[in-house]
Design a protein around this motif. Structure first.
Motif, PDB file in Angstrom:
ATOM      1  N   PRO A 173      -1.637  40.280  -2.906  1.00 15.19           N
ATOM      2  CA  PRO A 173      -1.217  40.405  -2.048  1.00 15.19           C
ATOM      3  C   PRO A 173      -0.200  39.467  -1.365  1.00 15.19           C
ATOM      4  O   PRO A 173      -0.817  38.613  -1.439  1.00 15.19           O
ATOM      5  CB  PRO A 173      -1.862  41.420  -1.643  1.00 15.19           C
ATOM      6  CG  PRO A 173      -3.347  40.260  -1.997  1.00 15.19           C
ATOM      7  CD  PRO A 173      -3.310  39.623  -2.934  1.00 15.19           C
ATOM      8  N   VAL A 174       0.813  39.770  -0.163  1.00 16.93           N
ATOM      9  CA  VAL A 174       0.996  39.500   0.568  1.00 16.93           C
ATOM     10  C   VAL A 174       1.390  40.160   1.799  1.00 16.93           C
ATOM     11  O   VAL A 174       2.181  40.658   1.767  1.00 16.93           O
ATOM     12  CB  VAL A 174       2.665  38.322  -0.058  1.00 16.93           C
ATOM     13  CG1 VAL A 174       3.455  37.386   1.102  1.00 16.93           C
ATOM     14  CG2 VAL A 174       2.222  37.542  -1.304  1.00 16.93           C
ATOM     15  N   VAL A 175       1.204  39.738   2.666  1.00 18.54           N
ATOM     16  CA  VAL A 175       1.880  40.377   3.939  1.00 18.54           C
ATOM     17  C   VAL A 175       2.543  39.077   5.288  1.00 18.54           C
ATOM     18  O   VAL A 175       2.266  38.692   4.991  1.00 18.54           O
ATOM     19  CB  VAL A 175       0.782  40.567   4.855  1.00 18.54           C
ATOM     20  CG1 VAL A 175       0.821  41.786   5.445  1.00 18.54           C
ATOM     21  CG2 VAL A 175      -0.342  41.714   3.554  1.00 18.54           C
ATOM     22  N   LEU A 176       4.101  39.667   5.313  1.00 17.24           N
ATOM     23  CA  LEU A 176       4.701  38.538   6.054  1.00 17.24           C
ATOM     24  C   LEU A 176       5.532  39.989   7.058  1.00 17.24           C
ATOM     25  O   LEU A 176       5.257  40.696   7.004  1.00 17.24           O
ATOM     26  CB  LEU A 176       5.903  38.557   5.342  1.00 17.24           C
ATOM     27  CG  LEU A 176       5.298  37.868   3.924  1.00 17.24           C
ATOM     28  CD1 LEU A 176       7.035  37.404   3.234  1.00 17.24           C
ATOM     29  CD2 LEU A 176       4.757  35.595   4.588  1.00 17.24           C
ATOM     30  N   PRO A 177       4.585  38.762   8.732  1.00 21.24           N
ATOM     31  CA  PRO A 177       5.285  39.672   9.803  1.00 21.24           C
ATOM     32  C   PRO A 177       6.794  39.627   9.710  1.00 21.24           C
ATOM     33  O   PRO A 177       7.736  38.958   8.873  1.00 21.24           O
ATOM     34  CB  PRO A 177       5.451  39.024  10.656  1.00 21.24           C
ATOM     35  CG  PRO A 177       5.196  37.821  10.370  1.00 21.24           C
ATOM     36  CD  PRO A 177       4.438  37.852   9.406  1.00 21.24           C
ATOM     37  N   VAL A 178       7.814  40.887  10.373  1.00 20.28           N
ATOM     38  CA  VAL A 178       9.133  40.822  10.448  1.00 20.28           C
ATOM     39  C   VAL A 178       9.214  41.314  12.221  1.00 20.28           C
ATOM     40  O   VAL A 178       9.542  42.358  12.370  1.00 20.28           O
ATOM     41  CB  VAL A 178       9.359  42.125   9.562  1.00 20.28           C
ATOM     42  CG1 VAL A 178      11.115  42.324   9.939  1.00 20.28           C
ATOM     43  CG2 VAL A 178       9.411  42.150   8.223  1.00 20.28           C
ATOM     44  N   THR A 179       8.931  40.834  12.952  1.00 20.25           N
ATOM     45  CA  THR A 179       8.395  40.525  14.030  1.00 20.25           C
ATOM     46  C   THR A 179       9.706  39.976  15.109  1.00 20.25           C
ATOM     47  O   THR A 179       9.607  39.682  15.931  1.00 20.25           O
ATOM     48  CB  THR A 179       7.280  40.119  14.725  1.00 20.25           C
ATOM     49  OG1 THR A 179       6.646  39.420  14.533  1.00 20.25           O
ATOM     50  CG2 THR A 179       6.384  41.165  14.330  1.00 20.25           C
ATOM     51  N   ASP A 180      10.220  38.884  14.060  1.00 17.02           N
ATOM     52  CA  ASP A 180      11.538  37.563  15.173  1.00 17.02           C
ATOM     53  C   ASP A 180      12.190  38.746  14.856  1.00 17.02           C
ATOM     54  O   ASP A 180      12.601  39.935  14.548  1.00 17.02           O
ATOM     55  CB  ASP A 180      12.010  37.151  13.728  1.00 17.02           C
ATOM     56  CG  ASP A 180      12.908  35.603  14.748  1.00 17.02           C
ATOM     57  OD1 ASP A 180      14.276  36.332  15.077  1.00 17.02           O
ATOM     58  OD2 ASP A 180      13.048  34.255  14.429  1.00 17.02           O
ATOM     59  N   THR A 181      13.212  38.622  16.722  1.00 22.42           N
ATOM     60  CA  THR A 181      14.081  39.358  16.651  1.00 22.42           C
ATOM     61  C   THR A 181      14.985  39.682  16.096  1.00 22.42           C
ATOM     62  O   THR A 181      16.547  40.510  16.325  1.00 22.42           O
ATOM     63  CB  THR A 181      14.389  39.458  18.541  1.00 22.42           C
ATOM     64  OG1 THR A 181      14.765  38.145  18.917  1.00 22.42           O
ATOM     65  CG2 THR A 181      13.222  40.064  19.492  1.00 22.42           C
ATOM     66  N   ASN A 182      15.072  38.139  16.173  1.00 22.21           N
ATOM     67  CA  ASN A 182      16.797  38.227  14.633  1.00 22.21           C
ATOM     68  C   ASN A 182      16.566  38.958  13.433  1.00 22.21           C
ATOM     69  O   ASN A 182      17.800  39.820  12.667  1.00 22.21           O
ATOM     70  CB  ASN A 182      16.934  36.591  13.758  1.00 22.21           C
ATOM     71  CG  ASN A 182      16.729  35.619  14.523  1.00 22.21           C
ATOM     72  OD1 ASN A 182      18.213  35.675  15.281  1.00 22.21           O
ATOM     73  ND2 ASN A 182      16.930  34.560  15.227  1.00 22.21           N
TER      74      ASN A 182
END
Length: 610
Positions: free
Chosen positions: A177-186
């Motif tokens: 499994p891989v879990v990555l944030p998508v929290t950067d406003t870009n």
């Protein structure tokens, strides 16, 4: 590069002289692509959260409502222990199953899997958007090398693709499994996309990566690699014990001998807590829509984040076939009620089809690898597949999945041989029938089977026989590739090969894709290419005592090779300016002459030397 290419084939030529063996290789073409790739259009409305795909649907192409490209191969045969049924496979073959670059030793960016635009403009970093997925190197294919990577890119506000994650190739591992944030406003904009890309050899399905359960949503957290769901995983077992397909009339002679005891299933629980599952079976003859059996399997408790194997008992089959030669199609469908309304429904049902028709098969119809033989010098290469007739029948021919290769083997000739028994020691082969001058054909059909018919099909008594292909000696790099199904394992029990004058039992895990055909006559795959400029070549006189003359062609012939009737290369014959060839030094008897021109066209002619 050209020098290295030549050295490569020199190496293989040397290898064939010192090591007679079976070889398993990557596919050069994926024949599972029957139809052209779907046309993807920009969606009229942007996607919204959640975004989820576990690929639990019929491939071979990704769902066009979720993905903008068609490079990934959707299947349930290329992975080892998938998270749920169906994966997306990235390799070196394009969206029509062909090499990106048809020369060896070229690597680069290959398949891609790109999401449709997703509107994230209303979200903030506090929304806790995370993307999770599972990946597996190699699966049931070939492992990516350390220089062959898997990448993940995000599309930012400036329409630039930014590399977010990557991993290097390794041998087979379980899905990770891989879990990555998508929290950067870009990335929190109206046209956010993500894209998986692999680096691979661009002329083969080597360097395999599998992806499963890709999930993007808000209000998640860094350890949130799974969410609540129950799913089937691998394909169910077959109702047949000895074959994957056979004629129904042979099955009915002794059904208890042909039926498997159980059909195995596998269920995965993605909940963190144990769940009770009750699987149901509905068996139907698909052509007539006749229900053959229904079952409710005993309930099982699947542990949290665990896998449970379950088996359905075989049921008696007494379906009355509408005719002696009529096909019968049986579909076993397994399903269960979802634990809650939010569970993904598409992975709650799985089916297995069994086709009773005019052939015997050990493979499941899908080729994951290629198989070929490296023959010893001056020996033909032979395969022989064992099969058993339960009643007398006419053996009509052979279906073969020829694995496409570079350079192509199209037009290469071979003999089709039927044996009562295979020789051992001083005992010779017991050959019932051998017919020559068949040619390798690739057909635009699902999984690429070509059918070859005997000119004089024999009527056989009930019993065990062997059928196979003999290719002439000293073929070097021109060996014939067969499709290899790695999800079934019949070759160890039923396939023999001979590359040095001795028969050996196969040691390859899988099933080489050859299928004996019985019963009424059928339409064989076209064996004569109407565009072949050598198709009208004639030899005269025939029989011949000295010189034979060539007529009926306009193209320049480059080579003429002479073979004995058992496939041994006897030599190259010079073509004189008057279009004659001398057979003065040839021994008396039947010979095969193979002509080729500068464009790679071939034709084969028999000639009798007096």
């Amino acid at each position: 590069m050209k020098t290295f290419y030549s050295l490569f084939f020199f190496f293989f030529a040397c290898l064939s002289r010192v090591s007679a063996q079976e070889v398993v290789a990557p596919l050069k073409v994926n024949a599972a692509y029957l139809h052209p790739a779907p046309t993807h259009h920009s969606p009229k409305t942007r996607g919204t959260l959640p975004f989820l795909d576990d690929f639990s649907y019929q491939g071979p192409y990704p769902d066009a409502s979720l993905w903008t490209d068609s490079g990934a191969y959707i299947n349930n045969t290329m992975s080892a222990t998938p998270i749920t049924r169906g994966v997306a496979t990235l390799d070196g073959l394009n969206k029509v199953g062909r090499p990106y670059f048809e020369q060896p030793f070229n690597a680069g960016l290959s398949d891609s899997l790109t999401s449709t635009p997703i509107n994230l403009s209303s979200y903030t970093p506090a929304s806790n958007i995370y993307l999770s997925f599972f990946y597996q190197p190699q699966g049931l294919g070939f492992a990516p090398e350390t220089s062959d990577s898997l990448f993940l890119f995000f599309r930012n506000k400036s329409n630039q693709w930014v590399r977010i994650w990557q991993t290097k190739g390794t041998p087979l591992q379980p899905f990770r499994p891989v879990v990555l944030p998508v929290t950067d406003t870009n990335y929190l904009h109206a046209n956010f996309q993500f894209r998986f890309v692999n680096i691979a050899s661009l002329n083969t399905n080597d360097d395999v990566w599998n992806l499963d359960y890709i999930y993007l949503d808000a209000n998640r957290f860094a350890a949130d690699s799974l969410f609540n769901d129950i799913a089937f995983t691998t394909e169910p077992g077959s109702i047949l014990k000895n074959y994957t397909s056979m004629p129904y009339r042979h099955f009915l002679v002794n059904p208890s001998n042909e039926l498997s005891t159980t059909q195995d299933l596998e269920i995965r629980n993605l909940y963190s807590t144990p769940q009770t599952i009750s699987v149901n079976l509905n068996a139907e003859e698909s052509i007539s829509s006749t229900v053959l059996n229904t079952q409710s399997l005993p309930s099982v408790i699947v542990p949290g984040k665990g896998v449970m194997a379950q088996s359905a008992l075989s049921y008696p089959i007494s379906f009355p076939s509408p005719g002696l030669q009529s096909p019968v199609h049986i579909r076993n469908t397994y399903f269960y009620s979802p634990v809650n309304s939010l569970d993904r429904k598409s992975n709650d049902t799985i089916s297995r089809d069994i086709i009773f028709d005019n052939y015997f098969a050990y493979d499941d119809g899908s080729a994951e690898k290629s198989y070929y033989l490296l023959g010893a010098t001056n020996f033909p290469s032979k395969t022989a597949l064992q099969f058993t007739l339960a009643q007398p029948d006419t053996l009509r021919g052979l279906m073969v999945h020829f694995g496409p290769q570079l350079p192509s083997a199209a037009g290469k000739f071979f003999s089709m041989v039927l044996y009562k028994s295979l020789g051992s020691g001083t005992v010779s082969d017991s050959i019932i029938l051998q017919e020559d001058l068949f040619t390798v054909q690739y057909v635009p059909d699902y999984n690429g089977f070509s059918s070859y018919a005997f000119y004089a099909p024999p009527v056989l008594d009930a019993g065990t026989y062997y059928i196979g292909i003999t290719q002439p000696a000293n073929f070097g790099s021109d060996t014939i590739y067969y499709g290899l199904d790695v999800n079934t394992h019949s070759s160890l029990q039923h396939l023999s090969y001979n590359v040095d004058g001795t028969w050996y039992s196969s040691t390859v895990n899988g099933s080489v894709m050859m299928r004996p055909i019985v019963g009424p006559a059928f339409i064989a795959t076209t064996v004569q290419n109407i565009n072949n400029p050598l198709a009208n070549l004639n030899l005269y006189p025939n029989p011949v005592s000295d010189k034979a003359y060539i007529s009926g062609i306009e193209n320049e012939i480059l080579t003429c090779s002479m073979f004995s009737i058992d496939g041994r290369l006897e030599g190259q014959l010079a073509i004189d300016s008057d279009h004659s060839i001398s057979l003065k030094q040839a021994c008396s008897g039947l010979h095969m002459l193979v002509f080729s021109d500068k464009k790679g066209h071939h034709t084969n002619k028999k000639i009798v030397k007096l």
